[in-house]
Design an enzyme around this catalytic site. Structure first.
Site, PDB file in Angstrom:
ATOM      1  N   ASP A 158      -1.385  14.189 -15.633  1.00 21.14           N
ATOM      2  CA  ASP A 158      -0.214  13.399 -15.262  1.00 21.14           C
ATOM      3  C   ASP A 158      -0.464  11.943 -15.646  1.00 21.14           C
ATOM      4  O   ASP A 158      -1.474  11.355 -15.226  1.00 21.14           O
ATOM      5  CB  ASP A 158      -0.006  13.527 -13.734  1.00 21.14           C
ATOM      6  CG  ASP A 158       1.223  12.777 -13.235  1.00 21.14           C
ATOM      7  OD1 ASP A 158       1.943  12.189 -14.064  1.00 21.14           O
ATOM      8  OD2 ASP A 158       1.455  12.779 -12.008  1.00 21.14           O
TER       9      ASP A 158
ATOM     10  N   HIS B 288       2.348  16.928 -13.466  1.00 21.01           N
ATOM     11  CA  HIS B 288       3.423  16.175 -12.827  1.00 21.01           C
ATOM     12  C   HIS B 288       4.594  17.097 -12.470  1.00 21.01           C
ATOM     13  O   HIS B 288       5.067  17.849 -13.318  1.00 21.01           O
ATOM     14  CB  HIS B 288       3.910  15.043 -13.732  1.00 21.01           C
ATOM     15  CG  HIS B 288       4.793  14.082 -13.010  1.00 21.01           C
ATOM     16  ND1 HIS B 288       4.281  13.122 -12.168  1.00 21.01           N
ATOM     17  CD2 HIS B 288       6.138  13.975 -12.940  1.00 21.01           C
ATOM     18  CE1 HIS B 288       5.290  12.449 -11.627  1.00 21.01           C
ATOM     19  NE2 HIS B 288       6.423  12.954 -12.075  1.00 21.01           N
TER      20      HIS B 288
ATOM     21  N   SER C 178       7.304  11.379  -7.243  1.00 24.53           N
ATOM     22  CA  SER C 178       7.608  10.771  -8.540  1.00 24.53           C
ATOM     23  C   SER C 178       8.462   9.507  -8.380  1.00 24.53           C
ATOM     24  O   SER C 178       8.076   8.603  -7.638  1.00 24.53           O
ATOM     25  CB  SER C 178       8.263  11.835  -9.426  1.00 24.53           C
ATOM     26  OG  SER C 178       8.334  11.398 -10.743  1.00 24.53           O
TER      27      SER C 178
END
Ligand SMILES: *[C@@H]1O[C@H](CO)[C@@H](O)[C@H](O)[C@H]1NC(C)=O
Ligand SMILES: *[C@@H]1O[C@H](CO)[C@@H](O)[C@H](O)[C@H]1NC(C)=O
Ligand SMILES: *[C@@H]1O[C@H](CO)[C@@H](O)[C@H](O)[C@H]1NC(C)=O
Length: 407
Positions: free
Chosen positions: A347, A377, A190
């Site tokens: 996501d 995610h 991320s």
């Protein structure tokens, strides 16, 4: 009786308000996802409320609440875990102790995610991931505790990552940890994937850096701030964990820009055609050419002819490749090491990753792309109790397998 009734009503109201959210049927274990998302939203709302009442900065409170699972380093029979400082930057180091003495080990520099504000290298979630990677790959894992928003903003977090990594890559430091200088990877998930990708570009181009990274492994990385209407952003606008508006706000806080611009950026007003600077970069993130048809689906590009060009003039970081590694020129990409990219269908950041796969391949880089149709995610850190998710475990194991085979 009345109390019980009131309690049931309260729980039902909490559940209705926080927990129940529409989730696509193709996502792995939707109820667990709803619970994790409810916890996160509850923490966000509580920190906003506490901020409103003057109890502290909303982001500092949020950081505190999402790092309640911090722990002291715990070593076990076959793993030594220590907190230390690399050239002023805090790190947690995981060292396997099983290898015969004197034999050089492989190593992974890890940059954790959390929108540049949540989580910690010392949190249980990232601790279990790093521990598993270290044990399974039999590698030294250096997990960087970079500083957070709002204490620092871009590029300080990235510079923390660069400083710690450069320190670790010194021959005498590698020797201290018995690490093979030819077998070191950088990795992150991320927002950590954003900094791992940016750091990898910086280190690869740095002529002073004699010891080079062998691999980069990016888990649903955040790679660009210029288009919030890629097909995956459009498809997952209100998806749990990281909906679009929350992602834009993480970005604005990272860059120390007023959240008031979030709505304008949602419609791509910051990269409208009257903002000349961004037009030149458009080809590097043109999803019409960079994405396979199966991911484009029937979505249409959102390109404003008249927008808010003053944003780019006010915030030049919007055009910085250290912010958006996806827009780096081909000359930079050509130098990068072998790459692994993991993406999830549910996501908003799916297409950031897939476009980078394509751009790297066009630059001649060997890229492995693992895509999870039922993934969401953040799933990789939801691979242990109490937030175990089967797609999380599969995705984590696929990532570890690639590291084992390629590092
Ligand atoms: C490389 O090292 C030299 C001498 O220490 C320094 O002047 C230069 O700025 C460094 N270059 C980079 C890209 O860091
Ligand atoms: C962030 O922005 C605020 C107001 O715009 C400013 O006062 C502050 O100094 C900035 N912080 C940093 C670290 O640049
Ligand atoms: C986008 O920019 C246009 C032109 O400046 C403006 O009319 C519109 O209100 C903006 N949209 C948002 C959501 O800010």
């Amino acid at each position: 009786m009345k109390v019980v009734f009131a309690l049931i009503t309260a729980v039902a109201a909490f559940t209705a308000y926080y927990v129940y959210s529409p989730v696509p049927s193709t996502v792995s274990e939707p109820w667990k996802l709803m619970l994790v998302d409810a916890t996160l939203r509850c923490a966000q709302d509580l920190s906003d409320l506490a901020h409103y009442f003057g109890l502290g900065h909303r982001l500092r409170i949020l950081h505190f609440m999402t790092t309640l699972d911090k722990n002291d380093p715990v070593s076990s029979g076959n793993l030594k875990v220590t907190d230390t400082v690399f050239d002023g930057v805090e790190v947690r180091v995981f060292e396997p102790t099983s290898e015969p003495h004197g034999e050089l080990k492989r190593s992974i520099v890890f940059v954790h995610g959390g929108g540049w504000v949540l989580a910690s290298a010392r949190a249980r979630s990232y601790g279990s991931l790093c521990q598993k990677v270290s044990e399974d790959v039999n590698a030294v894992v250096v997990s960087i505790e970079y500083r957070f928003v709002p204490d620092v903003h871009f590029p300080t977090q990235l510079n923390d990552v660069l400083t710690a990594t450069k320190y670790f890559l010194r021959p005498e430091v590698l020797q201290k940890y018995s690490v093979d200088p030819d077998r070191i990877a950088i990795s992150g998930d991320s927002a950590g994937g954003n900094m791992a990708a940016a750091a990898c570009q910086q280190l690869t181009e740095d002529p002073n850096q004699t010891i080079k990274l062998k691999l980069q492994a990016l888990i649903y990385p955040v790679l660009q701030i210029l288009d919030f209407n890629t097909p995956s952003y459009q498809q997952n606008t209100d998806m749990l964990i990281v909906p679009r508006l929350r992602m834009i706000k993480y970005w604005l806080d990272y860059l120390n820009v007023s959240l008031a611009f979030a709505y304008s950026m949602q419609v791509n007003n910051h990269t409208s055609l009257d903002s000349g600077e961004t037009v030149a970069l458009r080809e590097r993130l043109n999803w019409n050419t960079l994405l396979p048809v199966s991911f484009k689906k029937n979505y249409k590009p959102v390109v404003q002819s008249i927008g808010n060009p003053s944003l780019v003039q006010k915030f030049p970081a919007l055009l910085d490749t250290r912010v958006s590694p996806l827009i780096a020129p081909k000359e930079t990409l050509q130098l990068l090491p072998k790459t692994y990219i993991l993406t999830c269908e549910h996501d908003i950041l799916r297409d950031d990753g897939i476009m980078y796969v394509k751009r790297l391949q066009e630059a001649g880089i060997d890229v492995t792309h693992d895509h999870y149709d039922d993934g969401f995610h953040g799933c990789v850190i939801f691979a242990t109790w109490p937030t175990y998710s089967s797609v999380g475990a599969r995705a984590r194991d696929g990532y570890i397998k690639w590291l084992k085979e390629n590092l």
